[in-house]
Design an enzyme around this catalytic site. Structure first.
Site, PDB file in Angstrom:
ATOM      1  N   ASP A   1       0.866  -1.173   0.000  1.00  0.00           N
ATOM      2  CA  ASP A   1       0.000   0.000   0.000  1.00  0.00           C
ATOM      3  C   ASP A   1       0.909   1.231   0.000  1.00  0.00           C
ATOM      4  OD1 ASP A   1      -2.329   1.479   0.167  1.00  0.00           O
ATOM      5  OD2 ASP A   1      -2.281   1.531   2.347  1.00  0.00           O
TER       6      ASP A   1
ATOM      7  N   THR B   1       0.054   4.652   1.608  1.00  0.00           N
ATOM      8  CA  THR B   1      -0.017   5.393   2.869  1.00  0.00           C
ATOM      9  C   THR B   1       0.310   4.492   4.060  1.00  0.00           C
ATOM     10  OG1 THR B   1      -1.730   6.786   1.923  1.00  0.00           O
ATOM     11  CG2 THR B   1      -1.494   6.838   4.319  1.00  0.00           C
TER      12      THR B   1
ATOM     13  N   ASP C   1      -1.660  -1.986   6.513  1.00  0.00           N
ATOM     14  CA  ASP C   1      -1.806  -1.561   7.902  1.00  0.00           C
ATOM     15  C   ASP C   1      -2.603  -2.546   8.739  1.00  0.00           C
ATOM     16  OD1 ASP C   1      -4.388  -1.182   7.067  1.00  0.00           O
ATOM     17  OD2 ASP C   1      -4.314   1.002   7.110  1.00  0.00           O
TER      18      ASP C   1
END
Length: 831
Positions: free
Chosen positions: A520, A522, A719
């Site tokens: 990813d 971010t 995340d």
């Protein structure tokens, strides 16, 4: 009404299911049972007595139920003599087989594995301990922690034995001393008898020396090494044939043969007798073999204590005391008395007692033991701190947020324990062979005796007998069984020291085969700390737009929303009440403010709402995106009136990490929900081979499926929350954790520091561990494939070479030790 109950006696998920089903079978009871911790949460229409619950469990097995945190008349204990309560005595704990013969099964007390006969190992835990310390000269001095005697100054000593593994080693060492003391003279007598002019015969005749050997062998057989025969008998009764089956049969037959030969020599033909007319006895072979096997167990116990060294180092990080602030006063309390919300003072050089946040002061903290990062981290008020990390040269006050088993350190220890006991797919090969190994060896031993007795030179029966025993003794199923678990244990521990938390051995094995990494943007490639750079309005109404989008975003939990709200607060912009708020996954947010429909999001949201965008505004947005910034459109009543530009710096380590991964032949692909212009800018800066923009969570999952259909082994780094579908679909899900917010349960591998370099380390660790496992398996296979035929005598017709059972015992004893020692080399692996 809902109550919580402690359940004792559960060892595995099968036990948990059985207990849960049994409780749910009681009328009016709805139960949910967890294994870690062993607790039943029971909802009941009318009160059900604990005695009734216990009666139902008595029919299901050896389980005990008590009211959790019971006090007064509510506490009903149902512990029975055959059901020890493992949670009440700190000297007890959870024990498991190092070869994991029964998977994750645990035992309440130390002993031997019923399958393979090996000594059970105590699981390492961070828990309250009743250990106390006293002065050897002044026993009236008793303290909860080590230190010096206030009377004489001597170091205090524990009142109870400490290290379980050391205790096992010491027990074996004392038995080894006895075995050597009595085996040495037996061996000397047997060797001297082989001399042409035996000087011992001048003292007394050969038959009397045989009786001396018998007497000397008794302490070795019936004390020092008796446990081998107990394990052998148990393995035969339960049909869990193992190494001790072979040792027990081999040495047992030799000892019984010698007894019969000593008491009833007339039963044996002449070829079994010496020139003195006595039967050739094997007391020296029996005792020497048993002593050498005991030596192997001793060396194995010593080596095994080092395989869990990483866990022990983690346990050492846990402090024993903390300074609590109550009513303005400070006092020292036990770490186990800390509760959530307590204010604690941490002084220079002290270990952080629990997870929490700094409320007063600033410092720098050494987090290397948790994250693997050698540089101390600057911390100030509001920053999170982790239990077990070391404070610098300043003092600060913190609030306790996670205590006991909830701290990151406790979770890491538990995770390493669980991963160390898990089985890698490669172990199936060893397990499949081990199932037939012992019966095959016994069959080969019998065939060896028959062939030598029929075709061997004289004395054929003696040759057959000796070689049959050698076959039994040299075979080592233990080396096969330990090949994988030892490497996994050391590898997982090594990873924990580097801030790489591996959930199970399967993930460790798969990581070695990963050839595509999905990341990813971010929080993975970038810092994950977005900040607003500017708010642009087509009608010069920046403050008005900022008020509108911040008012909407305060209802959202997205990191970009937090950035907008924080930016508005820094500008002292007041927030309005919004209605009809809606968060559109992967697109943005909408709501109504002062009767106007406001939308904030990406181009997909704008198209979905049929928003009109002027060319001039679109050009400005594209220009921002090409600079690598994330840009969200702002629309009012289906007309785009501006945008907010948000920047999120790329991590300094991302470029180096991607370069390392590419050198390891891993293709790195970025999948992001951001626009194509921003994604392209980031991909170019990091020299990524491929990327895809405007990805919704389901798009990432579909892309991973597509790569897997091409035969790729895919890892996904995210995340652990927004990327949950993709993490679950990937062959190896990698959670980028940061400090106490680490999502340990969300992926198969968790990087405590949240740095892409950790993925490169995980890849190298996986490769090193798998290489080590293959070395162990090769050695174990090669040893047995070569050793058994040599012991059977296949070299005798060509080279006249036979293998003494005592040499076979020596080789067998060192085979398992060699596997463990080779596994320990992983501790020096450079990551």
């Amino acid at each position: 009404m809902t109550h919580k109950y402690d359940i004792a006696g559960m060892h595995c998920d099968g036990c948990r299911t059985k207990v849960e089903n049994t409780l749910n079978s009681i009328e009016g009871v709805k139960a949910e049972v967890t294994l870690q911790p062993p607790v039943a949460t029971i909802t009941m229409k009318d009160h059900v007595a604990t005695e009734k619950l216990q009666k139902a469990l008595d029919g299901a097995g050896k389980y005990t139920i008590t009211m959790a945190n019971a006090g007064g008349n509510e506490h009903h204990s149902h512990a029975t003599p055959h059901t020890p309560n493992i949670h009440r005595n700190s000297s007890e704990g959870k024990y498991y087989c190092p070869m994991h013969c029964e998977g994750d099964k645990h035992y309440d007390k130390p002993g031997q594995c019923p399958v393979c006969g090996m000594d059970l190992v105590k699981e390492a835990t961070i828990q309250a301990s009743s250990q106390s310390f006293t002065c050897p000269m002044h026993p009236e001095i008793v303290q909860d922690a080590p230190g010096s005697c206030p009377i004489c100054g001597m170091d205090l000593v524990p009142t109870q034995p400490g290290d379980e593994e050391q205790k096992t080693y010491n027990d074996l060492l004392s038995k080894m001393k006895v075995a050597v003391l009595f085996t040495a003279p037996i061996f000397a007598i047997a060797m001297i008898e082989m001399m042409h002019n035996n000087p011992l015969l001048a003292i007394m005749d050969a038959s009397k020396w045989n009786w001396v050997q018998l007497l000397l062998s008794l302490p070795v057989v019936f004390y020092a090494c008796w446990t081998f025969f107990v394990r052998a008998w148990k393995s035969i009764v339960t049909m869990n044939l193992n190494m001790f089956t072979l040792i027990g049969i081999g040495t047992g037959v030799a000892f019984l043969f010698s007894l019969v030969g000593l008491f009833l020599p007339s039963l044996f033909p002449s070829e079994f007798k010496t020139e003195h007319g006595t039967v050739m006895l094997y007391f020296e072979a029996t005792t020497v073999i048993l002593t050498l096997v005991l030596l192997g167990q001793l060396l194995e116990a010593r080596a095994h204590t080092q395989t869990s060294g990483a866990i022990k180092e983690l346990l050492k990080l846990a402090p024993t005391q903390a300074t609590i602030i109550e009513d303005g006063e400070e006092k020292v309390i036990s770490i186990h008395d800390i509760q959530t919300g307590n204010m604690l003072r941490v002084k220079p050089g002290e270990k952080i007692p629990v997870d929490g946040k700094i409320t007063e002061g600033e410092t720098h903290i050494d987090e290397a033991m948790i994250t693997g990062e050698p540089i101390p981290i600057d911390k100030k008020a509001g920053d999170a701190v982790i239990a077990g990390t070391i404070n610098g040269n300043k003092t600060f006050v913190m609030v306790a947020e996670k205590v006991g088993a909830d701290t990151l350190l406790s979770q890491i220890v538990q995770m390493v324990n669980n991963a160390s006991r898990s089985k890698a797919p490669i172990q199936k090969l060893a397990d499949g062979i081990a199932k037939y190994f012992v019966p095959t060896v016994i069959a080969i031993s019998v065939i060896t005796f028959i062939i030598w007795a029929k075709f061997g030179p004289q004395p054929a029966l003696v040759y057959g007998f000796i070689n049959a025993i050698a076959v039994l003794i040299i075979a080592c199923p233990c080396a096969l069984g330990l090949a994988t678990p030892m490497s996994v244990m050391v590898g997982v521990g090594k990873g924990a020291q580097e801030g790489i938390l591996i959930k199970n051995a399967e993930a460790l094995e798969k990581m070695d085969k990963v050839d595509v990494l999905i990341v990813d943007k971010t929080g993975t490639l970038t810092e994950g700390k977005p900040s607003v750079e500017q708010v642009y309005s087509s009608h010069n109404n920046e403050n008005g737009l900022l008020q509108a989008i911040a008012s909407l975003n305060r209802y959202s939990t997205h990191p970009l929303a937090s950035a907008v709200v924080n930016y508005a607060k820094s500008k002292n912009v007041s927030l309005l009440e919004a209605t009809d708020f809606e968060s559109v996954t992967g697109m943005g947010v909408t709501g109504t403010l002062d009767g106007k429909k406001v939308a904030l999001g990406n181009i997909k949201l704008m198209r979905q709402l049929d928003v009109r965008i002027e060319d001039e505004l679109e050009s400005k947005i594209i220009a921002e995106q090409k600079l690598g910034k994330t840009v969200s459109y702002i629309a009012v009543d289906t007309v785009a009136v501006g945008f907010v530009s948000i920047t999120d710096a790329i991590k300094q380590t991302s470029a180096d990490a991607i370069r390392e991964l590419q050198q390891l032949k891993v293709e790195v692909i970025m999948l992001t929900g951001d626009n194509d212009n921003t994604a392209r800018a980031v991909a170019q800066k990091l020299n990524l081979s491929s990327y895809k923009a405007n990805c919704l969570p389901e798009d990432k999952m579909l892309e991973i499926k597509n790569l897997q259909s091409q035969g790729k082994m895919v890892a996904m780094a995210g995340d652990g929350i927004n990327d949950a579908p993709a993490l679950a679909q990937a062959d190896v899900g990698i959670a980028m954790g940061t400090g106490t917010d680490v999502a340990i349960e969300s992926a198969k591998i968790t990087l405590v520091k949240g740095d892409l370099k950790g993925i490169a380390k995980a890849k190298e660790l996986s490769h090193g561990t798998m290489k080590n496992i293959k070395q162990n398996l090769f050695f174990a296979f090669f040893y047995n494939v070569l050793g058994v035929p040599v012991a059977a005598g296949v070299l005798y017709p060509f080279f006249g070479i036979l293998l003494s059972p005592m040499i076979a015992a020596l080789a067998m004893s060192f085979s398992s030790v060699s596997v463990i020692v080779n596994s320990l080399r992983l501790r020096t692996l450079k990551l």
